[in-house]
Enzyme design. Structure first.
Site, PDB file in Angstrom:
ATOM      1  N   LYS A 114       0.916  -1.238   0.074  1.00 34.03           N
ATOM      2  CA  LYS A 114      -0.078  -0.021   0.056  1.00 34.03           C
ATOM      3  C   LYS A 114       0.985   1.288  -0.057  1.00 34.03           C
ATOM      4  CE  LYS A 114      -4.306  -1.710   1.634  1.00 34.03           C
ATOM      5  NZ  LYS A 114      -5.661  -1.511   2.249  1.00 34.03           N
ATOM      6  N   LYS A 209      -4.882  -9.949  -6.451  1.00 36.75           N
ATOM      7  CA  LYS A 209      -6.194 -10.073  -5.562  1.00 36.75           C
ATOM      8  C   LYS A 209      -7.361  -9.009  -6.152  1.00 36.75           C
ATOM      9  CE  LYS A 209      -6.673  -7.829  -1.516  1.00 36.75           C
ATOM     10  NZ  LYS A 209      -6.866  -7.607  -0.007  1.00 36.75           N
ATOM     11  N   LYS A 212     -10.963  -3.625  -3.395  1.00 38.14           N
ATOM     12  CA  LYS A 212     -11.628  -2.394  -3.489  1.00 38.14           C
ATOM     13  C   LYS A 212     -10.971  -1.165  -4.073  1.00 38.14           C
ATOM     14  CE  LYS A 212     -13.614  -3.030   1.123  1.00 38.14           C
ATOM     15  NZ  LYS A 212     -12.508  -3.353   2.110  1.00 38.14           N
TER      16      LYS A 212
HETATM   17  N1  AQP Z   1      -9.719 -10.830  -2.771  1.00 37.67           N
HETATM   18  C1  AQP Z   1     -10.030 -11.555  -1.762  1.00 37.67           C
HETATM   19  N2  AQP Z   1     -10.395 -12.726  -1.566  1.00 37.67           N
HETATM   20  C2  AQP Z   1     -10.796 -13.450  -0.520  1.00 37.67           C
HETATM   21  N3  AQP Z   1     -10.786 -12.497   0.624  1.00 37.67           N
HETATM   22  C3  AQP Z   1     -10.398 -11.273   0.617  1.00 37.67           C
HETATM   23  N4  AQP Z   1     -10.693 -10.261   1.461  1.00 37.67           N
HETATM   24  C4  AQP Z   1     -10.344  -9.276   1.066  1.00 37.67           C
HETATM   25  N5  AQP Z   1     -10.002  -9.376  -0.266  1.00 37.67           N
HETATM   26  C5  AQP Z   1     -10.223 -10.522  -0.719  1.00 37.67           C
HETATM   27  C6  AQP Z   1     -11.080 -10.392   2.880  1.00 37.67           C
HETATM   28  O1  AQP Z   1     -11.964  -9.774   3.223  1.00 37.67           O
HETATM   29  C7  AQP Z   1     -12.019  -9.358   4.662  1.00 37.67           C
HETATM   30  C8  AQP Z   1     -11.876  -7.718   4.792  1.00 37.67           C
HETATM   31  O2  AQP Z   1     -10.962  -7.032   4.131  1.00 37.67           O
HETATM   32  P1  AQP Z   1     -10.603  -5.407   4.515  1.00 37.67           P
HETATM   33  O3  AQP Z   1     -11.738  -4.633   3.778  1.00 37.67           O
HETATM   34  O4  AQP Z   1     -10.612  -5.417   6.072  1.00 37.67           O
HETATM   35  O5  AQP Z   1      -9.228  -5.288   3.714  1.00 37.67           O
HETATM   36  P2  AQP Z   1      -8.579  -5.714   2.616  1.00 37.67           P
HETATM   37  O6  AQP Z   1      -7.993  -7.220   2.681  1.00 37.67           O
HETATM   38  O7  AQP Z   1      -7.473  -4.645   2.451  1.00 37.67           O
HETATM   39  O8  AQP Z   1      -9.586  -5.582   1.350  1.00 37.67           O
HETATM   40  P3  AQP Z   1      -9.624  -5.003  -0.020  1.00 37.67           P
HETATM   41  O9  AQP Z   1     -10.964  -5.153  -0.512  1.00 37.67           O
HETATM   42  O10 AQP Z   1      -8.536  -5.671  -0.811  1.00 37.67           O
HETATM   43  O11 AQP Z   1      -9.351  -3.500   0.303  1.00 37.67           O
HETATM   44  P4  AQP Z   1      -8.318  -2.460  -0.119  1.00 37.67           P
HETATM   45  O12 AQP Z   1      -8.219  -2.537  -1.396  1.00 37.67           O
HETATM   46  O13 AQP Z   1      -8.495  -1.179   0.638  1.00 37.67           O
HETATM   47  O14 AQP Z   1      -6.982  -3.141   0.412  1.00 37.67           O
HETATM   48  C9  AQP Z   1     -10.534  -9.817   5.066  1.00 37.67           C
HETATM   49  O15 AQP Z   1     -10.940 -11.139   5.935  1.00 37.67           O
HETATM   50  C10 AQP Z   1      -9.674  -9.907   3.836  1.00 37.67           C
HETATM   51  O16 AQP Z   1      -8.891 -11.220   4.078  1.00 37.67           O
END
Ligand code: AQP
Length: 346
Positions: A114, A209, A212
């Site tokens: 990040k 991955k 968001k």
């Molecule tokens: N691609 C994914 N596949 C499986 N699980 C996922 N999680 C996130 N992306 C995937 C799981 O969703 C939960 C919440 O995630 P989060 O919102 O707290 O943070 P993150 O992992 O940083 O999610 P994003 O969507 O990827 O957000 P950004 O883009 O902001 O970094 C967690 O249990 C995570 O494992």
């Protein structure tokens, strides 16, 4: 070990929730409420580690709460709340900032990803993020945390922080009488990472991955996408030209095919082997429409329910407030002991 089984997990309100959040996390939260005490948190304090417009944060917080409920989490059975309502998260995170080492934080791959080349200019909160995450979990002495595979490293850090706290303060823990039979104050929490969808990949690039923060909306299926958009995104998903293999081993080295088969498996509660037994040898012209139909059948009812709930933000806010009060009572009981153990006078 004599900690009573308790599940905690959180989701950031930092943008559109997507299929990865649903399959990797939210969907797996639902059955646990029948076997465990369950606490599910909208982690708004984590979200502001990167800039969030205040109105967008409020909207996204309600969206995550609506997704929890629409997916089948019962707010009477489980505790649903947003993190900032329980100030003890910040209080314990500060203590953990003083237990954890900077070197531990610098090794976190999510921070490196990040922050990129810009690590001097990102917020201090982004570096300290795993310490707040440890506080979220350990405030409730959670024994299990269902998460996607990307959170594995942060969970290991939570275990390290718990172990260091238990060790550094062992004498005080014993004196205050707050230890379990093994002399521990905090449990060494187990991650629950299982099933065919622990890491859902981008629909545009099977090596990245689904996230968001990906600038391409086509890379993810949002939980608020309608049936038509879901179908189009799946049909346009990047794939190699070969047909599906006749066994699961044949998915190795084919990240896009592996991802779509994994999504099908998770949505239908099957294994990848079962999906391949049904579709092995099929071309994309057959598999993608079948996957689109399945995705719509699972996601459309949830999408409708989320929209219905979001039309009544006052009810969502009341659920979060009620959850915040119930969570706050558990959190304060833990913090009373922690303040005492650390040596703070009250
Ligand atoms: N691609 C994914 N596949 C499986 N699980 C996922 N999680 C996130 N992306 C995937 C799981 O969703 C939960 C919440 O995630 P989060 O919102 O707290 O943070 P993150 O992992 O940083 O999610 P994003 O969507 O990827 O957000 P950004 O883009 O902001 O970094 C967690 O249990 C995570 O494992």
């Amino acid at each position: 070990m004599n900690f009573s089984p308790r599940v905690f997990s959180g989701i950031q309100p930092s943008g559109d929730l997507h299929l990865g959040n649903y399959l990797g996390a939210i969907r797996r939260f639902v059955p646990l409420q029948h076997t465990h005490e369950t606490i599910y948190c909208v982690v708004d304090m984590h979200a502001i580690t990167v800039w969030q417009e205040p109105d967008a944060l409020r909207r996204a917080t309600r969206e995550v709460a609506a997704a929890f409920i629409a997916a089948g989490i019962d707010p009477k059975k489980s505790i649903i709340f947003n993190q900032s309502q329980v100030v003890q998260h910040a209080e314990l995170a500060w203590i953990f900032n003083c237990v954890a080492r900077i070197g531990w934080m610098n090794r976190m791959t999510q921070f490196k990803d990040k922050a990129g080349k810009n690590s001097e200019a990102v917020s201090l909160g982004l570096l300290a993020y795993p310490s707040l995450m440890a506080a979220d979990i350990l405030l409730y002495k959670a024994t299990e945390v269902p998460v996607g595979d990307d959170q594995k490293q942060h969970l290991e850090l939570t275990r390290d922080i718990a172990a260091k706290f238990n060790n550094d303060y062992a004498k005080s823990i014993a004196e205050t009488g707050a230890a379990n039979v093994d002399g521990e104050f905090f449990p060494i929490t187990e991650p629950l990472i299982a099933g065919p969808a622990t890491r859902i990949m981008s629909l545009r690039d099977g090596t990245k991955k689904m996230s968001k923060s990906d600038p391409s909306d086509q890379s993810r299926i949002s939980l608020l996408d309608d049936a038509d958009v879901i179908s189009k995104k799946i049909k346009k998903a990047t794939t190699d030209p070969a047909e599906l293999p006749s066994d699961v081993e044949g998915l190795a080295g084919r990240p896009e095919a592996d991802n779509l088969v994994g999504i099908y498996a998770a949505l239908s509660d099957k294994t990848k082997a079962e999906v391949i037994a049904e579709y092995g040898g099929a071309g994309w012209g057959k598999f993608k429409p079948a996957l689109a139909e399945l995705a719509v059948s699972v996601l459309a009812p949830m999408n409708n329910e989320m929209r219905r709930l979001l039309d009544d933000p006052a009810t969502i806010d009341a659920i979060l407030r009620d959850g915040g009060e119930r969570a706050g009572a558990i959190a304060e009981a833990t913090m009373k002991d922690v303040r005492n153990i650390v040596g703070f006078i009250r």
